[in-house]
Design an enzyme around this catalytic site. Structure first.
Site, PDB file in Angstrom:
ATOM      1  CE  LYS A  74      -3.866   1.758   2.870  1.00 36.65           C
ATOM      2  NZ  LYS A  74      -4.703   1.428   4.043  1.00 36.65           N
ATOM      3  CB  SER A 149      -8.006   3.331   3.124  1.00 37.66           C
ATOM      4  OG  SER A 149      -7.128   2.741   4.072  1.00 37.66           O
ATOM      5  CB  SER A 173      -8.031   0.254   5.844  1.00 36.02           C
ATOM      6  OG  SER A 173      -8.782   1.431   5.779  1.00 36.02           O
TER       7      SER A 173
HETATM    8  N1  GLN Z   1     -12.955   3.610   6.954  1.00 40.11           N
HETATM    9  C1  GLN Z   1     -12.265   3.943   8.147  1.00 40.11           C
HETATM   10  C2  GLN Z   1     -11.865   5.400   8.130  1.00 40.11           C
HETATM   11  O1  GLN Z   1     -12.187   6.032   7.215  1.00 40.11           O
HETATM   12  C3  GLN Z   1     -11.074   3.048   8.329  1.00 40.11           C
HETATM   13  C4  GLN Z   1      -9.919   3.414   7.499  1.00 40.11           C
HETATM   14  C5  GLN Z   1      -8.699   2.608   7.808  1.00 40.11           C
HETATM   15  O2  GLN Z   1      -8.768   1.536   8.421  1.00 40.11           O
HETATM   16  N2  GLN Z   1      -7.571   3.170   7.432  1.00 40.11           N
HETATM   17  O3  GLN Z   1     -11.263   5.921   8.995  1.00 40.11           O
END
Ligand code: GLN
Length: 480
Positions: A74, A149, A173
């Protein structure tokens, strides 16, 4: 045999070289990535060099199961000399001078990095649509989001543009995009894997973990990246040796908390119920229970994550990293313009929210209260895991939603984290794995959660289901 096992034995049996395998992956990426936008940076020259070095290691009888295997990271995991941008304008052109610990561990084992993958800007989102490079697409159905994400990793792994990838999980994410794309995602216990070199979002919640095409592969990658690291004081050493995956679940105590099923799409609920019955038929004991604090998890998460983000993102000032505004008068103006131009809308929203909940006058009402409820949830989970080995829950309340949600219906986007955030709040390990499809053919993800440092229990229970239910994650080439 899992994909990593198969490829590793082909490499060691001289059926294929890592250089040849890497070239196959490069040509797949060249063919599929223009459609899927999973990779935001391709590192093919380095990959070919690494593959040749891996071939030498294999020839000398050195290396591990991951030697010579093409993979991805990532875009928030630091790679020495290679762009690491968090898919944000503010980090355009930024190349770190060091490797994240997870990457140096894999590199020393001869892993072959094909490139960096797409994500929501600074990992803030559940669709990967807030990326400055535009969203990646879901290989299962390109009109649907990948989730986020770590959407780029999930898309790349599902379309076989990488054998496996590392993502990060602050509130879901890794698990939610794996569920949306029909892959396996594993978030280890907080502290089991070093966060050194992971660009911080919410430091008390962030954790790195694998996205793969089988639970066995997730365990192999987890074993390769875990352990104490002196560069991350929150990391701890976990048990030595390989994670062995149990072959049966007789006597396994499975908890099912009713709050995890509130407002869940009925097709998802039915698929998870069927999986629970399979465990029960195989000798597991199912315990129905209630964890009332789960109801507060979503607001608690968004207060704590935004508070930590507002502090972590303070360092992007146009002086130390990446982008700097062109026209300004004086240093204060430069910082304001750099941040105004460099951050996207979602990131700004969260910095403002986080600053607000930490400001004097509101600290007690929001941040402090969220921390108190966090302790409550941690205690509730500890009690649950005195009685149960694992909890089973959906990975998300919906299957992959149509593209455009993060702009058009952001409430929906935040609600989609409801099943995953409790795990981060309490620092627990959890995996998400496919357990069926909905009427539109979209993958359904099941989540398996356990107590802190019971990562092995999670992987064992997940592996059992995968074998028993005959889940085989096919790559999605035919549909593209
Ligand atoms: N969807 C969650 C957020 O927007 C989790 C994102 C993540 O785990 N980086 O914060």
């Amino acid at each position: 045999m899992s994909k990593i096992m198969q490829l590793s034995s082909a490499l060691r049996g001289k059926k294929i070289s890592s250089a040849e395998l890497t070239k196959e992956y490069i040509s797949r990426i060249e063919r599929l990535n223009p459609k899927l936008n999973a990779y935001v940076c391709q590192t093919f020259d380095e990959a070919l060099k690494n593959a040749e070095a891996a071939d030498k290691m294999i020839k000398n009888g050195e290396g591990t199961l991951l030697t010579g295997i093409p993979m991805t990271l990532k875009d928030n995991i630091a790679t020495d000399g290679l762009p690491t941008t968090c898919c944000s304008k503010i980090l355009q052109g930024f190349k770190p001078y060091y490797d994240a610990t997870v990457w140096s561990k894999l590199k020393s084992q001869g892993a072959v990095l094909l490139g960096k993958t797409n994500m929501d800007e600074f990992a803030m989102g559940s669709t990967s649509e807030t990326s400055v490079y535009g969203a990646p697409l879901n290989p299962v159905n390109t009109t649907r989001v990948t989730g986020g994400s770590s959407g780029g990793v999930a898309s790349a792994v599902k379309a076989d543009m990488a054998v496996y990838g590392l993502g990060s999980d602050t509130g879901g994410s890794i698990r939610q995009p794996a569920a949306f794309c029909g892959a396996v995602g594993f978030k280890p216990t907080y502290g089991a894997v070093s966060r050194y070199g992971l660009i911080a979002y919410g430091s008390s919640l962030d954790q790195i973990g694998p996205i793969t095409t089988s639970v066995e592969d997730a365990a192999i990658v987890y074993d390769a990246i875990r352990g104490k690291d002196t560069k991350d004081q929150t990391s701890v050493s976990t048990e030595d040796g390989k994670t062995e995956l149990a072959k049966d679940v007789k006597g396994l105590k499975i908890g099912v908390a009713e709050e995890f099923f509130d407002g869940i799409n009925p097709e998802i609920k039915n698929a998870i119920d069927a999986a629970i019955s399979l465990y029960e038929r195989s000798g597991a004991e199912v315990i129905r229970l209630s964890v009332p604090a789960l109801k507060s998890a979503l607001p608690v998460y968004y207060i704590i994550a935004c508070a930590e983000a507002s502090s972590n993102l303070g360092r992007y000032d146009g002086i130390r990293y990446g982008y700097r505004a062109k026209d300004y008068s004086g240093i204060d103006d430069m910082v304001v313009k750099t941040r105004t131009e460099g951050f996207g809308k979602e990131v700004k929203k969260r910095i403002m929210l986080g600053t607000y909940v930490l400001s004097s006058g509101y600290f007690d009402a929001y941040y402090k209260k969220a921390c108190l409820i966090r302790s409550r949830l941690i205690a509730d989970f500890e009690n649950v895991f005195k009685e149960c080995d694992v909890l089973i829950a959906p990975a998300a309340p919906e299957t992959a939603f149509p593209s455009g949600y993060s702009g058009g219906n952001s409430i929906q986007m935040y609600l989609s984290d409801v099943c995953t955030v409790p795990v981060n709040i309490a620092g627990l390990p959890a995996a998400s794995l496919p357990c069926g499809k909905d009427k539109n053919g979209l993958p359904i993800g099941m989540q398996i959660i356990s107590g802190r440092f019971c990562d092995k229990k999670v992987l064992s229970a997940a592996c059992f289901y995968e074998h028993e239910a005959g889940i085989v994650i096919e790559n999605q080439e035919d549909l593209l």
